[in-house]
Design a protein around this motif. Structure first.
Motif, PDB file in Angstrom:
ATOM      1  N   ALA A   1      29.236  56.683  71.180  1.00 48.39           N
ATOM      2  CA  ALA A   1      30.638  56.478  70.804  1.00 48.39           C
ATOM      3  C   ALA A   1      30.730  55.441  69.686  1.00 48.39           C
ATOM      4  CB  ALA A   1      31.458  56.037  72.019  1.00 48.39           C
ATOM      5  N   GLY A   2      29.987  54.362  69.820  1.00 48.77           N
ATOM      6  CA  GLY A   2      30.000  53.327  68.788  1.00 48.77           C
ATOM      7  C   GLY A   2      29.500  53.840  67.455  1.00 48.77           C
ATOM      8  N   PHE A   3      28.415  54.607  67.477  1.00 51.75           N
ATOM      9  CA  PHE A   3      27.891  55.165  66.230  1.00 51.75           C
ATOM     10  C   PHE A   3      28.878  56.146  65.603  1.00 51.75           C
ATOM     11  CE2 PHE A   3      23.558  54.061  67.986  1.00 51.75           C
ATOM     12  CZ  PHE A   3      23.322  53.059  67.063  1.00 51.75           C
ATOM     13  N   ALA A   4      29.570  56.921  66.430  1.00 55.23           N
ATOM     14  CA  ALA A   4      30.554  57.858  65.903  1.00 55.23           C
ATOM     15  C   ALA A   4      31.710  57.112  65.239  1.00 55.23           C
ATOM     16  CB  ALA A   4      31.078  58.766  67.021  1.00 55.23           C
ATOM     17  N   ILE A   5      32.123  56.003  65.824  1.00 53.71           N
ATOM     18  CA  ILE A   5      33.199  55.204  65.238  1.00 53.71           C
ATOM     19  C   ILE A   5      32.762  54.626  63.895  1.00 53.71           C
ATOM     20  CG2 ILE A   5      34.538  53.073  65.502  1.00 53.71           C
ATOM     21  CD1 ILE A   5      34.554  53.716  68.564  1.00 53.71           C
ATOM     22  N   VAL A   6      31.562  54.081  63.851  1.00 48.98           N
ATOM     23  CA  VAL A   6      31.060  53.506  62.598  1.00 48.98           C
ATOM     24  C   VAL A   6      30.882  54.607  61.547  1.00 48.98           C
ATOM     25  CG1 VAL A   6      29.108  52.332  61.508  1.00 48.98           C
ATOM     26  CG2 VAL A   6      29.996  51.504  63.687  1.00 48.98           C
TER      27      VAL A   6
ATOM     28  N   LEU B   1      33.335  45.484  50.031  1.00 47.83           N
ATOM     29  CA  LEU B   1      33.891  44.759  51.165  1.00 47.83           C
ATOM     30  C   LEU B   1      33.889  45.618  52.425  1.00 47.83           C
ATOM     31  CD1 LEU B   1      35.214  42.218  52.260  1.00 47.83           C
ATOM     32  CD2 LEU B   1      37.412  43.146  51.551  1.00 47.83           C
ATOM     33  N   ASP B   2      34.493  46.802  52.371  1.00 50.68           N
ATOM     34  CA  ASP B   2      34.526  47.669  53.544  1.00 50.68           C
ATOM     35  C   ASP B   2      33.138  48.155  53.919  1.00 50.68           C
ATOM     36  OD1 ASP B   2      37.717  49.202  52.728  1.00 50.68           O
ATOM     37  OD2 ASP B   2      37.263  47.417  53.897  1.00 50.68           O
ATOM     38  N   THR B   3      32.329  48.463  52.922  1.00 53.14           N
ATOM     39  CA  THR B   3      30.972  48.927  53.178  1.00 53.14           C
ATOM     40  C   THR B   3      30.170  47.847  53.893  1.00 53.14           C
ATOM     41  OG1 THR B   3      31.096  50.293  51.192  1.00 53.14           O
ATOM     42  CG2 THR B   3      28.910  49.897  52.125  1.00 53.14           C
ATOM     43  N   LYS B   4      30.302  46.615  53.476  1.00 47.84           N
ATOM     44  CA  LYS B   4      29.586  45.512  54.127  1.00 47.84           C
ATOM     45  C   LYS B   4      30.054  45.332  55.565  1.00 47.84           C
ATOM     46  CE  LYS B   4      26.788  44.060  50.996  1.00 47.84           C
ATOM     47  NZ  LYS B   4      25.350  44.273  51.170  1.00 47.84           N
ATOM     48  N   LYS B   5      31.355  45.464  55.792  1.00 48.21           N
ATOM     49  CA  LYS B   5      31.879  45.363  57.156  1.00 48.21           C
ATOM     50  C   LYS B   5      31.293  46.463  58.031  1.00 48.21           C
ATOM     51  CE  LYS B   5      36.444  43.335  56.422  1.00 48.21           C
ATOM     52  NZ  LYS B   5      37.893  43.628  56.521  1.00 48.21           N
ATOM     53  N   MET B   6      31.276  47.690  57.493  1.00 47.66           N
ATOM     54  CA  MET B   6      30.755  48.809  58.267  1.00 47.66           C
ATOM     55  C   MET B   6      29.261  48.638  58.521  1.00 47.66           C
ATOM     56  SD  MET B   6      33.487  50.323  58.934  1.00 47.66           S
ATOM     57  CE  MET B   6      32.731  51.564  59.932  1.00 47.66           C
ATOM     58  N   GLU B   7      28.538  48.134  57.549  1.00 46.18           N
ATOM     59  CA  GLU B   7      27.108  47.891  57.743  1.00 46.18           C
ATOM     60  C   GLU B   7      26.885  46.872  58.869  1.00 46.18           C
ATOM     61  OE1 GLU B   7      23.244  46.170  55.293  1.00 46.18           O
ATOM     62  OE2 GLU B   7      25.102  46.560  54.226  1.00 46.18           O
ATOM     63  N   LYS B   8      27.681  45.834  58.865  1.00 49.04           N
ATOM     64  CA  LYS B   8      27.572  44.811  59.906  1.00 49.04           C
ATOM     65  C   LYS B   8      27.881  45.404  61.280  1.00 49.04           C
ATOM     66  CE  LYS B   8      29.170  40.187  61.121  1.00 49.04           C
ATOM     67  NZ  LYS B   8      30.038  39.068  60.764  1.00 49.04           N
ATOM     68  N   LEU B   9      28.914  46.241  61.355  1.00 49.72           N
ATOM     69  CA  LEU B   9      29.255  46.893  62.614  1.00 49.72           C
ATOM     70  C   LEU B   9      28.130  47.818  63.090  1.00 49.72           C
ATOM     71  CD1 LEU B   9      33.005  47.792  62.044  1.00 49.72           C
ATOM     72  CD2 LEU B   9      32.084  46.134  63.667  1.00 49.72           C
ATOM     73  N   PHE B  10      27.583  48.569  62.146  1.00 49.36           N
ATOM     74  CA  PHE B  10      26.473  49.467  62.486  1.00 49.36           C
ATOM     75  C   PHE B  10      25.297  48.692  63.040  1.00 49.36           C
ATOM     76  CE2 PHE B  10      22.571  51.723  61.387  1.00 49.36           C
ATOM     77  CZ  PHE B  10      22.807  52.942  61.999  1.00 49.36           C
ATOM     78  N   LEU B  11      24.944  47.605  62.383  1.00 49.71           N
ATOM     79  CA  LEU B  11      23.814  46.811  62.840  1.00 49.71           C
ATOM     80  C   LEU B  11      24.084  46.130  64.183  1.00 49.71           C
ATOM     81  CD1 LEU B  11      22.655  45.267  59.450  1.00 49.71           C
ATOM     82  CD2 LEU B  11      21.530  47.072  60.799  1.00 49.71           C
ATOM     83  N   SER B  12      25.351  45.876  64.492  1.00 50.89           N
ATOM     84  CA  SER B  12      25.654  45.257  65.787  1.00 50.89           C
ATOM     85  C   SER B  12      25.368  46.219  66.941  1.00 50.89           C
ATOM     86  CB  SER B  12      27.115  44.792  65.828  1.00 50.89           C
ATOM     87  OG  SER B  12      27.992  45.899  65.952  1.00 50.89           O
ATOM     88  N   LEU B  13      25.303  47.517  66.662  1.00 49.06           N
ATOM     89  CA  LEU B  13      24.987  48.496  67.692  1.00 49.06           C
ATOM     90  C   LEU B  13      23.492  48.693  67.880  1.00 49.06           C
ATOM     91  CD1 LEU B  13      27.624  51.203  66.749  1.00 49.06           C
ATOM     92  CD2 LEU B  13      27.679  49.704  68.745  1.00 49.06           C
ATOM     93  N   ALA B  14      22.730  48.258  66.914  1.00 46.37           N
ATOM     94  CA  ALA B  14      21.274  48.483  66.982  1.00 46.37           C
ATOM     95  C   ALA B  14      20.606  47.552  67.964  1.00 46.37           C
ATOM     96  CB  ALA B  14      20.661  48.291  65.602  1.00 46.37           C
TER      97      ALA B  14
END
Length: 86
Positions: A52-57, A73-86
């Motif tokens: 679910a988290g990966f689908a949201i990201v 800016l948005d890309t960096k935020k999304m990258e940070k969110l993606f890495l928080s799931l790893a």
């Protein structure tokens, strides 16, 4: 960035299923069920939430690209969110 509510329907369904699975894990623990059974169900809950988290990201990244969010800016935020799931 707001998530597309239509694209989030399957994600919401997955999270609701995971919520039910987690309630089942709690019942299993309260009933003193076998460790292997509990861990198996807990792993299923964890995997469902990860997906679910990966689908949201992924949806957020797609929106970022489609809406021209190339300022970083948005890309960096999304990258940070993606890495928080790893």
């Amino acid at each position: 960035m707001e998530l597309d509510s239509e694209a989030m329907k399957p994600v919401l369904n997955r999270i609701k299923r995971a919520q039910g699975q987690l309630a089942g894990v709690v019942r299993m623990l309260e009933d003193g069920r076998d460790c292997e059974d509990v861990v198996t169900q807990l792993a299923a809950v964890s995997k469902a939430l990860d997906r679910a988290g990966f689908a949201i990201v992924a949806n957020g990244l797609q929106q970022c690209v489609l809406e021209g969010g190339t300022d970083g800016l948005d890309t960096k935020k999304m990258e940070k969110l993606f890495l928080s799931l790893a």
